[in-house]
Design a protein around this motif. Structure first.
Motif, PDB file in Angstrom:
ATOM      1  N   LEU A  34       0.832  -1.192   0.000  1.00 66.46           N
ATOM      2  CA  LEU A  34       0.000   0.000   0.000  1.00 66.46           C
ATOM      3  C   LEU A  34       0.869   1.244   0.000  1.00 66.46           C
ATOM      4  CD1 LEU A  34      -1.408  -2.289   2.072  1.00 66.46           C
ATOM      5  CD2 LEU A  34      -3.210  -0.566   2.054  1.00 66.46           C
ATOM      6  N   TYR A  36       0.658   5.352   0.961  1.00 66.88           N
ATOM      7  CA  TYR A  36      -0.070   6.386   1.671  1.00 66.88           C
ATOM      8  C   TYR A  36       0.657   7.727   1.520  1.00 66.88           C
ATOM      9  CZ  TYR A  36      -2.826   2.893   4.275  1.00 66.88           C
ATOM     10  OH  TYR A  36      -3.683   1.874   4.643  1.00 66.88           O
ATOM     11  N   ALA A  42      -2.999  12.361   9.416  1.00 67.17           N
ATOM     12  CA  ALA A  42      -3.243  10.958   9.105  1.00 67.17           C
ATOM     13  C   ALA A  42      -2.618  10.552   7.776  1.00 67.17           C
ATOM     14  CB  ALA A  42      -4.747  10.700   9.034  1.00 67.17           C
ATOM     15  N   PRO A  43      -2.023   9.351   7.715  1.00 68.23           N
ATOM     16  CA  PRO A  43      -1.692   8.791   6.399  1.00 68.23           C
ATOM     17  C   PRO A  43      -2.983   8.607   5.601  1.00 68.23           C
ATOM     18  CG  PRO A  43      -0.597   7.567   8.162  1.00 68.23           C
ATOM     19  CD  PRO A  43      -1.603   8.486   8.820  1.00 68.23           C
ATOM     20  N   PHE A  45      -4.799   7.061   2.297  1.00 71.32           N
ATOM     21  CA  PHE A  45      -4.627   5.955   1.366  1.00 71.32           C
ATOM     22  C   PHE A  45      -4.547   6.436  -0.077  1.00 71.32           C
ATOM     23  CE2 PHE A  45      -4.965   1.890  -0.466  1.00 71.32           C
ATOM     24  CZ  PHE A  45      -5.941   1.917  -1.436  1.00 71.32           C
ATOM     25  N   MET A  48      -3.553   0.383  -3.336  1.00 72.43           N
ATOM     26  CA  MET A  48      -3.273  -0.950  -2.836  1.00 72.43           C
ATOM     27  C   MET A  48      -2.945  -1.828  -4.031  1.00 72.43           C
ATOM     28  SD  MET A  48      -5.730  -3.623  -0.858  1.00 72.43           S
ATOM     29  CE  MET A  48      -5.309  -3.319   0.830  1.00 72.43           C
ATOM     30  N   LEU A 103       0.183  -3.669   9.085  1.00 75.61           N
ATOM     31  CA  LEU A 103       1.029  -3.001   8.106  1.00 75.61           C
ATOM     32  C   LEU A 103       2.438  -2.830   8.668  1.00 75.61           C
ATOM     33  CD1 LEU A 103      -1.404  -0.183   6.904  1.00 75.61           C
ATOM     34  CD2 LEU A 103      -0.716  -2.210   5.625  1.00 75.61           C
TER      35      LEU A 103
ATOM     36  N   TYR B  31     -12.121  -4.678  11.291  1.00 70.29           N
ATOM     37  CA  TYR B  31     -10.774  -4.832  11.833  1.00 70.29           C
ATOM     38  C   TYR B  31     -10.310  -3.469  12.341  1.00 70.29           C
ATOM     39  CZ  TYR B  31     -10.556  -9.233   9.238  1.00 70.29           C
ATOM     40  OH  TYR B  31     -10.802 -10.483   8.750  1.00 70.29           O
ATOM     41  N   TYR B  33      -7.052  -1.240  14.438  1.00 66.95           N
ATOM     42  CA  TYR B  33      -5.606  -1.263  14.655  1.00 66.95           C
ATOM     43  C   TYR B  33      -5.163  -0.019  15.420  1.00 66.95           C
ATOM     44  CZ  TYR B  33      -6.039  -4.359  10.578  1.00 66.95           C
ATOM     45  OH  TYR B  33      -6.415  -5.348   9.708  1.00 66.95           O
ATOM     46  N   TYR B  50     -10.027  -7.893  16.313  1.00 66.07           N
ATOM     47  CA  TYR B  50     -11.096  -8.389  15.455  1.00 66.07           C
ATOM     48  C   TYR B  50     -12.005  -9.284  16.257  1.00 66.07           C
ATOM     49  CZ  TYR B  50     -13.382 -11.341  11.984  1.00 66.07           C
ATOM     50  OH  TYR B  50     -14.319 -12.030  11.250  1.00 66.07           O
ATOM     51  N   ARG B  95     -10.443  -1.231   9.033  1.00 70.47           N
ATOM     52  CA  ARG B  95     -10.487  -1.862   7.710  1.00 70.47           C
ATOM     53  C   ARG B  95     -11.805  -2.589   7.568  1.00 70.47           C
ATOM     54  NH1 ARG B  95      -8.332  -6.885   5.503  1.00 70.47           N
ATOM     55  NH2 ARG B  95      -7.667  -7.571   7.567  1.00 70.47           N
ATOM     56  N   GLU B 101      -9.431  -7.705  -0.558  1.00 69.22           N
ATOM     57  CA  GLU B 101      -8.473  -6.828   0.085  1.00 69.22           C
ATOM     58  C   GLU B 101      -9.077  -5.445   0.276  1.00 69.22           C
ATOM     59  OE1 GLU B 101      -5.946  -9.532   0.963  1.00 69.22           O
ATOM     60  OE2 GLU B 101      -5.588  -7.431   1.417  1.00 69.22           O
ATOM     61  N   GLN B 102      -8.927  -4.945   1.469  1.00 68.40           N
ATOM     62  CA  GLN B 102      -9.400  -3.607   1.774  1.00 68.40           C
ATOM     63  C   GLN B 102      -8.280  -2.846   2.462  1.00 68.40           C
ATOM     64  OE1 GLN B 102     -12.439  -2.266   1.088  1.00 68.40           O
ATOM     65  NE2 GLN B 102     -12.946  -4.137  -0.016  1.00 68.40           N
ATOM     66  N   PRO B 103      -8.088  -1.571   2.116  1.00 77.64           N
ATOM     67  CA  PRO B 103      -7.024  -0.817   2.769  1.00 77.64           C
ATOM     68  C   PRO B 103      -7.442  -0.379   4.160  1.00 77.64           C
ATOM     69  CG  PRO B 103      -8.217   0.610   1.276  1.00 77.64           C
ATOM     70  CD  PRO B 103      -8.797  -0.772   1.101  1.00 77.64           C
ATOM     71  N   GLN B 104      -6.455  -0.119   4.978  1.00 77.00           N
ATOM     72  CA  GLN B 104      -6.716   0.481   6.278  1.00 77.00           C
ATOM     73  C   GLN B 104      -6.835   1.998   6.116  1.00 77.00           C
ATOM     74  OE1 GLN B 104      -4.010  -0.858   9.388  1.00 77.00           O
ATOM     75  NE2 GLN B 104      -3.900  -2.875   8.416  1.00 77.00           N
ATOM     76  N   HIS B 105      -7.785   2.556   6.849  1.00 78.41           N
ATOM     77  CA  HIS B 105      -7.979   4.003   6.855  1.00 78.41           C
ATOM     78  C   HIS B 105      -7.610   4.527   8.231  1.00 78.41           C
ATOM     79  CE1 HIS B 105      -9.936   4.238   2.918  1.00 78.41           C
ATOM     80  NE2 HIS B 105     -10.390   3.037   3.219  1.00 78.41           N
ATOM     81  N   PHE B 106      -6.851   5.605   8.247  1.00 76.81           N
ATOM     82  CA  PHE B 106      -6.278   6.110   9.485  1.00 76.81           C
ATOM     83  C   PHE B 106      -6.998   7.349   9.992  1.00 76.81           C
ATOM     84  CE2 PHE B 106      -2.276   3.794  10.170  1.00 76.81           C
ATOM     85  CZ  PHE B 106      -2.244   3.033   9.012  1.00 76.81           C
TER      86      PHE B 106
END
Lengths: 115, 115
Positions: A34, A36, A42-43, A45, A48, A103, B31, B33, B50, B95, B101-106
């Motif tokens: 990924l 970012y 915030a990072p 996105f 991917m 990650l 999910y 994090y 999770y 996520r 597949e899904q990206p993580q969002h911060f």
């Protein structure tokens, strides 16, 4: 241990230039890579990538993955001052029942675009 | 667009005190994090969560750290007895759905300063 190395660490360009940012990785059972963009907080996105050779594109940004050589590049064409940021590359290991998508990040590339 | 929100944006605490960092993930995500970023260093994974339990944690996430999802929306990180070296930016991420597949969002992060 999973490892991500980005280069260059910093880059200074002028508006209109094209830049290429590099990311190499070592990860157990690769799942995805990924990109970012991190400005002040915030990072955010960008892309991917899971398959080799398939370019992902969004406006002036594009990225591609090479799973054989274990690297990815992020291209930015016709750079603008708003592209100034830290660009982070991260990988997730494969599922295999033991990973929930953590990650592992590289140290980032600091891009500065001057007017 | 839905986003991850974190509070407070900045927390200043005396060494030895307990802190709780709060996060509201994106509502249909599964999910969750926590990451941290010490000034000038890489973003580091702390823990993933999770199905109401920790699924993975790093070496950093020792007995002083805990996470909780007390209700359907909040996700918290607690540090029981803070140390100077806990000073960092703490990011929450979430996520989406299991399949694909899904990206993580911060979130924008909480800057934790230990005095």
């Amino acid at each position: 241990e999973d490892k991500v190395v980005q280069s260059p660490l910093s880059l200074v360009v002028h508006e209109g230039d094209t830049v290429t940012l590099n990311c190499s990785y070592e990860v157990t059972n690769f799942r995805s890579l990924l990109w970012y963009k991190q400005e002040k907080k915030a990072p955010t996105f960008l892309f991917m990538l899971t398959s080799s050779g398939i370019e992902k594109k969004s406006g002036r940004l594009s990225s591609i993955l090479d799973k054989k050589e274990l690297f990815s590049i992020l291209n930015i064409t016709a750079t603008q001052t708003g592209d100034s940021a830290i660009y982070l590359c991260a990988v997730t290991p494969g599922a295999g029942g033991t990973s929930y998508g953590k990650l592992t990040f590289g140290q980032g590339t600091i891009l500065t675009v001057h007017p | 667009e839905p986003e991850v929100t974190q509070t407070p944006s900045h927390q200043v605490t005396q060494m030895g005190q307990e802190v709780i960092l709060r996060c509201v993930p994106i509502s249909n995500h599964l999910y969750f994090y926590w990451y941290r970023q010490i000034l000038g260093q890489k973003v580091e994974f702390l823990v993933s969560f999770y199905n109401n339990e920790i699924s993975e944690k790093s070496e950093i996430f020792d007995d002083q750290f805990s996470v909780e999802r007390p209700d359907g929306s909040n996700f918290t990180l607690k540090i029981r007895s803070t140390k100077l070296e806990d000073s960092a930016m703490y990011f929450c991420a979430s996520r989406g759905r299991i399949r694909g597949e899904q990206p993580q969002h911060f979130g924008d992060g909480t800057r934790l300063s230990i005095l």
